[in-house]
Write a protein that holds these residues in place. Structure first.
Motif, short mmCIF file in Angstrom:
data_model
loop_
_atom_site.label_atom_id
_atom_site.label_comp_id
_atom_site.label_asym_id
_atom_site.label_seq_id
_atom_site.Cartn_x
_atom_site.Cartn_y
_atom_site.Cartn_z
N ALA A 103 0.82 -1.22 0.00
CA ALA A 103 0.00 0.00 0.00
C ALA A 103 0.85 1.27 0.00
CB ALA A 103 -0.93 0.00 1.20
N ASN A 104 2.00 1.25 0.67
CA ASN A 104 2.85 2.44 0.77
C ASN A 104 3.91 2.50 -0.33
OD1 ASN A 104 1.48 3.27 3.09
ND2 ASN A 104 2.75 1.92 4.35
N SER A 105 3.89 1.54 -1.25
CA SER A 105 4.84 1.48 -2.36
C SER A 105 6.29 1.50 -1.88
CB SER A 105 4.60 2.64 -3.33
OG SER A 105 3.33 2.57 -3.87
N SER A 106 6.56 0.82 -0.80
CA SER A 106 7.92 0.82 -0.26
C SER A 106 8.87 -0.04 -1.08
CB SER A 106 7.90 0.34 1.20
OG SER A 106 7.28 -0.92 1.28
N SER A 107 8.37 -1.04 -1.82
CA SER A 107 9.26 -1.88 -2.61
C SER A 107 9.03 -1.69 -4.11
CB SER A 107 9.07 -3.36 -2.23
OG SER A 107 7.75 -3.76 -2.50
N ARG A 109 9.39 0.38 -7.90
CA ARG A 109 10.30 1.20 -8.68
C ARG A 109 9.53 2.41 -9.18
NH1 ARG A 109 13.98 -1.69 -13.04
NH2 ARG A 109 14.75 0.42 -13.19
N GLN A 110 9.90 3.58 -8.69
CA GLN A 110 9.21 4.79 -9.07
C GLN A 110 10.10 5.99 -8.77
OE1 GLN A 110 5.80 4.23 -6.67
NE2 GLN A 110 6.81 4.74 -4.78
N PRO A 111 9.92 7.06 -9.51
CA PRO A 111 10.67 8.29 -9.21
C PRO A 111 10.25 8.86 -7.86
CG PRO A 111 9.67 8.37 -11.40
CD PRO A 111 9.12 7.17 -10.71
N ALA A 114 6.77 10.31 -7.22
CA ALA A 114 5.63 9.38 -7.17
C ALA A 114 5.57 8.62 -5.86
CB ALA A 114 5.69 8.42 -8.34
N ARG A 115 6.35 9.01 -4.88
CA ARG A 115 6.32 8.35 -3.58
C ARG A 115 5.23 8.97 -2.70
NH1 ARG A 115 10.10 4.75 -3.37
NH2 ARG A 115 12.01 5.00 -4.56
N ASN A 116 4.01 8.79 -3.14
CA ASN A 116 2.85 9.26 -2.40
C ASN A 116 1.72 8.25 -2.60
OD1 ASN A 116 1.53 9.99 -4.93
ND2 ASN A 116 2.93 11.75 -4.96
N THR A 117 0.62 8.46 -1.93
CA THR A 117 -0.49 7.51 -2.00
C THR A 117 -1.01 7.33 -3.42
OG1 THR A 117 -1.14 8.17 0.22
CG2 THR A 117 -2.75 6.96 -1.05
N LEU A 118 -1.07 8.41 -4.17
CA LEU A 118 -1.61 8.35 -5.53
C LEU A 118 -0.56 7.95 -6.56
CD1 LEU A 118 -3.80 11.54 -5.29
CD2 LEU A 118 -4.57 9.18 -5.30
N ARG A 119 0.70 7.89 -6.16
CA ARG A 119 1.82 7.49 -7.01
C ARG A 119 1.87 8.27 -8.31
NH1 ARG A 119 2.29 1.96 -8.49
NH2 ARG A 119 4.53 2.25 -8.35
N SER A 120 1.77 9.60 -8.21
CA SER A 120 1.79 10.42 -9.41
C SER A 120 2.33 11.81 -9.09
CB SER A 120 0.39 10.52 -10.01
OG SER A 120 -0.50 11.07 -9.10
N ARG A 121 2.73 12.50 -10.15
CA ARG A 121 3.22 13.88 -10.03
C ARG A 121 2.04 14.83 -9.77
NH1 ARG A 121 8.02 16.29 -11.89
NH2 ARG A 121 8.62 14.43 -13.04
N ASP A 122 0.98 14.63 -10.50
CA ASP A 122 -0.25 15.40 -10.33
C ASP A 122 -1.34 14.39 -9.98
OD1 ASP A 122 -2.93 16.41 -11.43
OD2 ASP A 122 -1.70 18.21 -11.53
N GLU A 123 -2.12 14.65 -8.95
CA GLU A 123 -3.08 13.64 -8.47
C GLU A 123 -4.16 13.29 -9.49
OE1 GLU A 123 -6.30 16.25 -5.89
OE2 GLU A 123 -4.72 15.17 -4.84
N ARG A 124 -4.41 14.16 -10.45
CA ARG A 124 -5.45 13.88 -11.45
C ARG A 124 -5.01 12.87 -12.49
NH1 ARG A 124 -6.26 19.63 -13.66
NH2 ARG A 124 -4.03 19.50 -13.36
N ARG A 173 5.27 -0.23 -12.42
CA ARG A 173 6.44 0.65 -12.51
C ARG A 173 6.02 2.01 -13.06
NH1 ARG A 173 10.60 -1.62 -16.04
NH2 ARG A 173 11.71 0.25 -15.41
N ILE A 174 6.52 3.06 -12.43
CA ILE A 174 6.22 4.42 -12.84
C ILE A 174 7.44 4.96 -13.60
CG2 ILE A 174 5.60 6.74 -12.06
CD1 ILE A 174 3.50 4.64 -11.31
N PRO A 175 7.25 5.46 -14.83
CA PRO A 175 8.39 6.02 -15.56
C PRO A 175 8.69 7.44 -15.11
CG PRO A 175 6.42 6.19 -16.89
CD PRO A 175 6.02 5.47 -15.63
N ASP A 176 9.82 7.96 -15.55
CA ASP A 176 10.14 9.36 -15.37
C ASP A 176 9.38 10.11 -16.46
OD1 ASP A 176 11.25 11.78 -14.70
OD2 ASP A 176 13.16 11.38 -15.72
N TYR A 177 8.44 10.96 -16.08
CA TYR A 177 7.60 11.63 -17.06
C TYR A 177 7.33 13.06 -16.65
CZ TYR A 177 3.65 11.13 -13.86
OH TYR A 177 2.82 11.22 -12.78
#
Length: 190
Positions: A103-107, A109-111, A114-124, A173-177
């Motif tokens: 749930a916390n994305s501790s393991s 691969r992400q920039p 993206a280390r947040n609950t929504l795993r994104s740069r912009d929540e939308r 996996r979240i890319p660098d975007y």
């Protein structure tokens, strides 16, 4: 009569020698072709003749994207998943931590952004690579704002977090975007 059989034996020996020579010659040609094929493959994998700037980033021009509908953007061998999330889906993701493997994305691969609950740069907007993490197959839409890997039972929410299932697998996996300021162009740096 002895001479007649001797000439037949001589002829058979000559044919056997010629057949061996032909087989030997064919084997040499095939071995030469095999050596050339191996040399070609080694050179092809070791030398990259493309300019360095090609495919250092991928740009996707976005048109109107429907809310809560996954969209797969494809360019060459890269598939990117994009979801424009509604306020309701964002709230559901923020309040849902049950039945998630990480749930916390501790393991994951992400920039760092993206280390947040929504795993994104912009929540939308949610952006991830378009392949699952269980068997590496393409993702497809599933029920109730979830995604599923097309060749396994792996499921993910709209933040790319792995939903508890029969096996253990990682979050998407979240890319660098980056987006442009109007969210019309998505640039992915693989």
């Amino acid at each position: 009569m002895v001479n007649r059989f001797a000439s037949i034996d001589w002829w058979n020996n000559l044919l056997a020698v010629n057949n061996r020579l032909v087989l030997l010659r064919i084997t040499k040609y095939l071995m030469g072709l095999l050596a050339l094929a191996i040399l070609f493959v080694l050179v092809d994998f070791s030398v990259d003749v493309r300019p360095a700037a090609i495919h250092s980033s991928y740009r996707f021009t976005l048109s109107q994207i429907s809310l809560d509908q996954p969209v797969w953007l494809i360019d060459d061998n890269l598939t990117v998943l994009l979801i424009h999330r509604s306020k309701q889906v964002i709230e559901d993701i923020k309040n849902s931590n049950k039945d998630l493997q990480d749930a916390n994305s501790s393991s994951s691969r992400q920039p760092d952004y993206a280390r947040n609950t929504l795993r994104s740069r912009d929540e939308r907007y949610f952006v991830a690579y378009g392949l699952g993490t269980d068997l590496g197959c393409p993702l497809v839409g599933d029920i109730e704002h979830t995604l599923r890997e097309s060749c396994s039972t792996a499921r993910y929410d709209y933040a790319g977090r792995a939903i508890t299932g029969n096996s253990r697998f990682l979050n998407l996996r979240i890319p660098d975007y980056t987006f442009d300021q109007y969210f019309n162009v998505l640039t992915v740096n693989p």
